[in-house]
Every structure is written in structure tokens, then in C-alpha cells.
Scaffold this active site. Structure first.
Site, PDB file in Angstrom:
ATOM      1  N   ASP A  54      44.667  35.218   6.172  1.00  0.00           N
ATOM      2  CA  ASP A  54      43.626  34.213   5.965  1.00  0.00           C
ATOM      3  C   ASP A  54      43.672  33.810   4.500  1.00  0.00           C
ATOM      4  OD1 ASP A  54      42.783  34.296   8.593  1.00  0.00           O
ATOM      5  OD2 ASP A  54      41.211  35.763   8.222  1.00  0.00           O
ATOM      6  N   ASP A  99      43.257  29.202  12.616  1.00  0.00           N
ATOM      7  CA  ASP A  99      41.835  29.316  12.947  1.00  0.00           C
ATOM      8  C   ASP A  99      41.193  27.929  13.022  1.00  0.00           C
ATOM      9  OD1 ASP A  99      42.105  32.098  12.819  1.00  0.00           O
ATOM     10  OD2 ASP A  99      41.413  32.191  10.738  1.00  0.00           O
TER      11      ASP A  99
END
Length: 138
Positions: A87, A109
Site C-alpha cells: 500500500d 484497492d
């Protein structure tokens, strides 16, 4: 911080062992790793089944399912390659005194989130319009 920016977007490398917001990241590797592989494989299979059965003129649903599928595959490839999901997008905001540091996320995402949003619009709005248009033709 002495700036007046309402929204700040930057990069920040995070190793996410879990799902969204690190959920289930504390599970032992012997449980967590096969669980995420299995869930992803099942999800990909279900998405592919829905893609095959979605009429070609339901363009938003096809786009939505494609985004969700690509996001799931992107995160899956991170898990296979690294053992975790990378991330890196860091969003913070300060709106009328409300400060929030959103959990880091990645492009996959984002694809999943936009895809789910499109799917909700298709199911909750467009499907009703299609049903009414079909009923009017009968």
C-alpha cells in the site's frame, strides 16, 4: 503543520499483511496466507461467472466487474510475489477542523472501490430503469 491544504495526497510505503485496513493481519502465516489465496481464487471465479452471464449492453456492470477483478488480481499478485500487499497512497484531509489520516491503499484497492461503487449504481439505479423500460415494451 501550518499549511491550509484541505486534502493532502502523498506516497508512503506500507506492507499490508492483511485485507482492507490490515484486517486479519495478526493471523498466523499458516492460516492467513492460504486463507487469502483461497478467498481471492473463489472471488475471481465468482466474478468471472458473473462477467460471462452479464449481457453485453450492461456496460457499467461489465466495467465494474472488470475493475473489481483487476484489483483482486493485482493484490493477489502482490501476495504471491512478496507475501503481502504493498500500500503506498497516503491521503489526509482537514475539513472544517475535522482531520483524518485515511489508511494507506494502492491502485488495486482503488479499482475495487470504484468497481463496487459502479456495481451499486448499476444494481440500485440502472437495473430499475432497465426493468421499467422492459415492462413498458411488453
Amino acid at each position: 503543520e501550518n499549511h491550509r491544504s484541505f486534502v493532502s495526497i502523498s506516497t508512503n510505503y506500507v506492507r499490508n499483511l492483511g485485507a482492507a485496513w490490515g484486517a486479519l493481519s495478526t493471523l498466523p502465516d499458516s492460516v492467513r496466507v492460504p486463507f487469502f489465496y483461497m478467498v481471492t481464487c473463489v472471488a475471481v471465479g465468482i466474478i468471472l461467472m458473473y462477467l460471462r452471464s452479464t449481457p453485453i449492453h450492461h456496460r457499467l456492470a461489465i466495467c465494474a466487474l472488470s475493475l473489481i477483478l483487476s484489483g483482486a488480481i493485482g493484490n493477489f499478485l502482490d501476495r504471491v510475489r512478496f507475501g503481502y500487499v504493498i500500500d503506498w497512497i497516503d491521503v489526509r484531509w482537514n475539513l472544517l477542523g475535522w482531520r483524518y489520516d485515511f489508511p494507506n491503499f494502492n491502485f488495486a484497492d482503488s479499482c475495487i472501490t470504484v468497481g463496487v461503487s459502479f456495481l451499486l449504481v448499476d444494481m440500485l439505479i440502472l437495473e430499475g430503469l432497465r426493468s421499467r423500460a422492459h415492462a413498458a415494451k411488453i
